[in-house]
Write a protein that holds these residues in place. Structure first.
Motif, mmCIF file in Angstrom:
data_model
loop_
_atom_site.group_PDB
_atom_site.id
_atom_site.type_symbol
_atom_site.label_atom_id
_atom_site.label_comp_id
_atom_site.label_asym_id
_atom_site.label_seq_id
_atom_site.Cartn_x
_atom_site.Cartn_y
_atom_site.Cartn_z
ATOM 1 N N VAL A 1 0.845 -1.200 0.000
ATOM 2 C CA VAL A 1 0.000 0.000 0.000
ATOM 3 C C VAL A 1 0.879 1.248 0.000
ATOM 4 C CG1 VAL A 1 -1.671 1.350 1.334
ATOM 5 C CG2 VAL A 1 -1.951 -1.133 1.124
ATOM 6 N N GLY A 2 1.955 1.210 0.801
ATOM 7 C CA GLY A 2 2.886 2.330 0.836
ATOM 8 C C GLY A 2 3.535 2.574 -0.517
ATOM 9 N N ASP A 3 3.897 1.494 -1.203
ATOM 10 C CA ASP A 3 4.502 1.626 -2.534
ATOM 11 C C ASP A 3 3.522 2.264 -3.516
ATOM 12 O OD1 ASP A 3 6.816 0.513 -1.621
ATOM 13 O OD2 ASP A 3 6.542 -1.437 -2.587
ATOM 14 N N ASN A 4 2.269 1.824 -3.478
ATOM 15 C CA ASN A 4 1.255 2.396 -4.371
ATOM 16 C C ASN A 4 1.046 3.883 -4.103
ATOM 17 O OD1 ASN A 4 0.766 -0.038 -5.684
ATOM 18 N ND2 ASN A 4 -0.833 -0.642 -4.248
ATOM 19 N N LEU A 5 1.157 4.249 -2.824
ATOM 20 C CA LEU A 5 1.030 5.647 -2.445
ATOM 21 C C LEU A 5 2.158 6.475 -3.070
ATOM 22 C CD1 LEU A 5 -0.979 7.143 -0.539
ATOM 23 C CD2 LEU A 5 0.767 7.009 1.234
ATOM 24 N N LEU A 6 3.372 5.946 -3.040
ATOM 25 C CA LEU A 6 4.516 6.641 -3.634
ATOM 26 C C LEU A 6 4.347 6.802 -5.147
ATOM 27 C CD1 LEU A 6 7.453 4.871 -1.736
ATOM 28 C CD2 LEU A 6 6.535 7.156 -1.298
ATOM 29 N N VAL A 7 3.851 5.753 -5.790
ATOM 30 C CA VAL A 7 3.630 5.798 -7.241
ATOM 31 C C VAL A 7 2.580 6.852 -7.578
ATOM 32 C CG1 VAL A 7 2.761 4.512 -9.229
ATOM 33 C CG2 VAL A 7 4.339 3.412 -7.626
ATOM 34 N N ASP A 8 1.479 6.873 -6.819
ATOM 35 C CA ASP A 8 0.418 7.862 -7.069
ATOM 36 C C ASP A 8 0.913 9.285 -6.857
ATOM 37 O OD1 ASP A 8 -1.348 5.840 -7.649
ATOM 38 O OD2 ASP A 8 -2.297 5.814 -5.665
ATOM 39 N N LEU A 9 1.729 9.482 -5.842
ATOM 40 C CA LEU A 9 2.275 10.812 -5.587
ATOM 41 C C LEU A 9 3.148 11.284 -6.746
ATOM 42 C CD1 LEU A 9 3.246 10.671 -1.800
ATOM 43 C CD2 LEU A 9 1.685 12.310 -2.864
ATOM 44 N N CYS A 10 4.034 10.414 -7.222
ATOM 45 C CA CYS A 10 4.922 10.789 -8.332
ATOM 46 C C CYS A 10 4.130 11.096 -9.595
ATOM 47 C CB CYS A 10 5.939 9.685 -8.592
ATOM 48 S SG CYS A 10 7.253 9.604 -7.357
ATOM 49 N N ARG A 11 3.098 10.309 -9.831
ATOM 50 C CA ARG A 11 2.258 10.564 -11.009
ATOM 51 C C ARG A 11 1.595 11.940 -10.895
ATOM 52 N NH1 ARG A 11 -1.055 6.565 -10.474
ATOM 53 N NH2 ARG A 11 0.230 5.074 -11.624
ATOM 54 N N GLY A 12 1.089 12.241 -9.703
ATOM 55 C CA GLY A 12 0.457 13.544 -9.494
ATOM 56 C C GLY A 12 1.437 14.698 -9.593
ATOM 57 N N PHE A 13 2.627 14.509 -9.025
ATOM 58 C CA PHE A 13 3.649 15.562 -9.113
ATOM 59 C C PHE A 13 4.010 15.850 -10.566
ATOM 60 C CE2 PHE A 13 5.444 14.288 -4.685
ATOM 61 C CZ PHE A 13 4.443 15.024 -4.072
ATOM 62 N N ARG A 14 4.200 14.804 -11.338
ATOM 63 C CA ARG A 14 4.574 14.972 -12.744
ATOM 64 C C ARG A 14 3.534 15.778 -13.504
ATOM 65 N NH1 ARG A 14 6.530 8.866 -14.284
ATOM 66 N NH2 ARG A 14 8.787 9.221 -14.340
ATOM 67 N N GLU A 15 2.264 15.512 -13.211
ATOM 68 C CA GLU A 15 1.186 16.208 -13.909
ATOM 69 C C GLU A 15 1.173 17.703 -13.593
ATOM 70 O OE1 GLU A 15 -2.356 14.166 -12.773
ATOM 71 O OE2 GLU A 15 -1.947 12.403 -14.027
ATOM 72 N N LYS A 16 1.595 18.071 -12.395
ATOM 73 C CA LYS A 16 1.557 19.477 -11.990
ATOM 74 C C LYS A 16 2.849 20.230 -12.301
ATOM 75 C CE LYS A 16 -2.589 19.511 -10.312
ATOM 76 N NZ LYS A 16 -3.650 20.344 -10.944
ATOM 77 N N LEU A 17 3.945 19.519 -12.422
ATOM 78 C CA LEU A 17 5.222 20.168 -12.717
ATOM 79 C C LEU A 17 5.363 20.428 -14.212
ATOM 80 C CD1 LEU A 17 7.546 18.044 -10.397
ATOM 81 C CD2 LEU A 17 6.868 20.441 -10.038
ATOM 82 N N ARG A 18 6.245 21.359 -14.579
ATOM 83 C CA ARG A 18 6.515 21.639 -15.984
ATOM 84 C C ARG A 18 7.398 20.545 -16.585
ATOM 85 N NH1 ARG A 18 9.589 27.140 -15.384
ATOM 86 N NH2 ARG A 18 10.733 25.709 -14.028
ATOM 87 N N ALA A 19 7.440 20.509 -17.904
ATOM 88 C CA ALA A 19 8.287 19.519 -18.580
ATOM 89 C C ALA A 19 9.757 19.734 -18.243
ATOM 90 C CB ALA A 19 8.075 19.605 -20.089
ATOM 91 N N SER A 20 10.141 20.977 -17.984
ATOM 92 C CA SER A 20 11.544 21.284 -17.683
ATOM 93 C C SER A 20 11.911 20.994 -16.233
ATOM 94 C CB SER A 20 11.843 22.754 -17.995
ATOM 95 O OG SER A 20 10.993 23.605 -17.233
ATOM 96 N N ASP A 21 10.921 20.802 -15.362
ATOM 97 C CA ASP A 21 11.190 20.506 -13.951
ATOM 98 C C ASP A 21 11.619 19.048 -13.797
ATOM 99 O OD1 ASP A 21 10.384 23.087 -13.392
ATOM 100 O OD2 ASP A 21 8.308 22.510 -12.978
ATOM 101 N N ILE A 22 12.423 18.778 -12.780
ATOM 102 C CA ILE A 22 13.017 17.448 -12.600
ATOM 103 C C ILE A 22 12.548 16.859 -11.277
ATOM 104 C CG2 ILE A 22 15.189 16.176 -12.336
ATOM 105 C CD1 ILE A 22 16.487 18.511 -13.983
ATOM 106 N N LEU A 23 12.016 15.652 -11.350
ATOM 107 C CA LEU A 23 11.505 14.955 -10.162
ATOM 108 C C LEU A 23 12.316 13.693 -9.922
ATOM 109 C CD1 LEU A 23 9.311 14.430 -7.943
ATOM 110 C CD2 LEU A 23 7.949 13.321 -9.737
ATOM 111 N N GLY A 24 12.697 13.464 -8.669
ATOM 112 C CA GLY A 24 13.452 12.256 -8.335
ATOM 113 C C GLY A 24 13.091 11.743 -6.954
#
Length: 352
Positions: free
Chosen positions: A240-263
Motif C-alpha cells: 500500500v505504501g509503494d502504491n502511495l509513492l507511485v500515485d504521488l509521483c504521477r500527481g507531481f509529474r502532472e503538476k510540474l513543468r516539462a523542464s522541472d526534474i523529479l526524483g
C-alpha cells in the motif's frame, strides 16, 4: 613502316586503356578504403552528436554526396533529446512515417522528388536520391538518405550494394548507442516510481550549477518527505505504501513543468529541481505539491494523517559565493528538518 606504325599505335592505345583501368582500380581502392573509414566511424561513435560530426560528414566528403542524413524511428529509438532535429543531419519521426514511405523494405532511388514524402524532403536542390531502410529483425528502425544535385549519381547498381552493406553497419551502431543509453537510463531511474533516483541527483544538480555559471540562470532545489509515512506502512503494509509513492509521483509529474526534474531520494523522500525563469513562483509550486499530496491521501483514506513537508533552496540566492551539490542538498535537508520540527505539512525556505 606502315606495319610498325600500326604496332606502335596499338601499343599506345593499349597503354592508354591500361592507364584508364589502373585509374579505375585506384579510385575503387580509395572508395573501398573510404567505405571502411565510414564504417569504423559509425561503429566507434559514442553519441548521436558524434555521428553527425564524423560518419555522416565523411560520407558526403569521400563519396561526393551533397548531403547524408539519418531518419530515426522515434517509437523504437527513443533517445533522450531536446529536439527532433540534430544538426540538420539526424531527424526523428514516428513509425507511421517509415511504414508510409517504405511500401517494401528495400532502398528507393530516383530523380523525381515528388516521390519523397515531405518528412524526408530535407534537401532543397535534389538531382537524385537514395533512401535505404535500416532494419532489425524485419522492423524498420531508421533510414539512411543520400542526396545529390547530380541527376545520374545513384543510377548504377553499385550504389545499391554499397548502401545495403552500410545500412547494416548503421543498424549495429544505432542499437549499440540506444542500448547503452537504456542501461544508463535504468541506472539513474527509480525502479518503483520511474522518476530519477539518488544516483542521478548529483549529476542533475551539477548540470543546473553549470547552467547558472554559463547563462546566469538560477534554480530551486526541493527536498520533500511524506509526513507519518511509517504509520501508513505499519498499518497497511509496504505494498500500500509503494502504491502511495507511485500515485504521488504521477500527481507531481502532472503538476510540474516539462523542464522541472523529479526524483526519489530514497524511502518516502523526494527531490525536485525547478529551473528558474521569469514565470517561476516557488510558493505556487510548493502549494501544487501540497495539493497533489492532499488529493492522494484523501483518495486513499489518509487525509489528516499523512502530509508532505519540504525544504527549499534557491540558487544563487542562498549561495552568493558559489554553490556545490553537497552544500545544496545539506541546506535543503536541514530546512526539511525545520519543517518537520515546526509542525509538518509545510515548506521552509520559500519565505520572501
Amino acid at each position: 613502316m606502315g606495319r610498325l606504325d600500326t604496332v606502335i599505335r596499338e601499343n599506345r592505345d593499349l597503354k592508354d586503356e591500361l592507364e584508364k583501368l589502373i585509374t579505375i582500380v585506384r579510385e575503387n581502392e580509395a572508395k573501398h578504403g573510404g567505405f571502411r573509414i565510414v564504417e569504423y566511424a559509425f561503429l566507434l561513435s559514442s553519441s548521436l552528436a558524434e555521428i553527425t560530426e564524423k560518419p555522416l560528414s565523411y560520407l558526403s566528403e569521400i563519396f561526393d554526396i551533397d548531403r547524408a542524413v539519418l531518419f530515426l524511428n522515434s517509437d523504437v529509438l527513443d533517445f533522450e533529446r531536446k529536439t527532433d532535429n540534430l544538426a540538420d543531419k539526424i531527424f526523428f519521426h514516428p513509425e507511421k512515417i517509415f511504414k508510409y514511405f517504405f511500401l517494401e523494405k528495400r532502398p528507393y532511388s530516383g530523380k523525381d522528388t515528388m516521390n519523397i514524402i515531405s518528412e524526408f524532403r530535407v534537401e532543397e536542390e535534389i538531382g537524385s536520391y537514395l533512401i535505404a531502410p535500416i532494419t532489425e529483425n524485419g522492423k524498420i528502425i531508421a533510414a539512411l538518405a543520400l542526396f545529390s544535385r547530380d541527376p545520374e549519381r545513384f543510377e548504377d547498381s553499385g550504389s545499391m550494394d554499397f548502401v545495403k552493406e552500410l545500412s547494416f553497419v548503421v543498424m549495429v551502431a544505432l542499437k549499440k548507442l540506444h542500448n547503452t543509453e537504456i542501461i544508463y537510463r535504468q541506472a539513474r531511474t527509480d525502479f518503483l516510481t520511474g522518476v530519477y533516483n539518488k544516483m542521478a541527483m548529483a549529476e542533475l544538480i551539477g548540470a543546473q550549477i553549470n547552467r547558472h555559471q554559463r547563462y546566469g540562470k538560477g534554480f530551486y532545489f526541493i527536498m520533500a518527505d511524506i509526513d507519518n509515512f511509517k504509520a501508513v506502512n505499519d498499518k497497511e503494509g509496504h505494498l500500500v505504501g509503494d502504491n502511495l509513492l507511485v500515485d504521488l509521483c504521477r500527481g507531481f509529474r502532472e503538476k510540474l513543468r516539462a523542464s522541472d526534474i523529479l526524483g526519489r531520494f530514497g524511502g518516502d523522500e523526494f527531490f525536485i529541481i525547478i529551473p528558474e525563469d521569469d514565470k517561476v513562483d516557488i510558493k505556487a509550486v510548493c502549494a501544487k505539491l501540497t495539493g497533489v499530496a492532499s488529493q492522494v491521501f484523501e483518495k486513499t483514506g489518509y487525509a489528516g494523517i499523512a502530509g508532505i513537508s519540504g525544504g527549499v533552496v534557491a540558487v544563487p540566492k542562498d549561495f552568493p559565493e558559489g554553490a556545490e551539490s553537497v552544500g545544496i542538498v545539506k541546506l535543503a535537508d536541514s530546512r526539511l528538518y525545520e519543517s518537520k520540527k515546526n509542525g509538518k505539512n509545510r515548506f521552509t525556505g520559500i519565505e520572501s
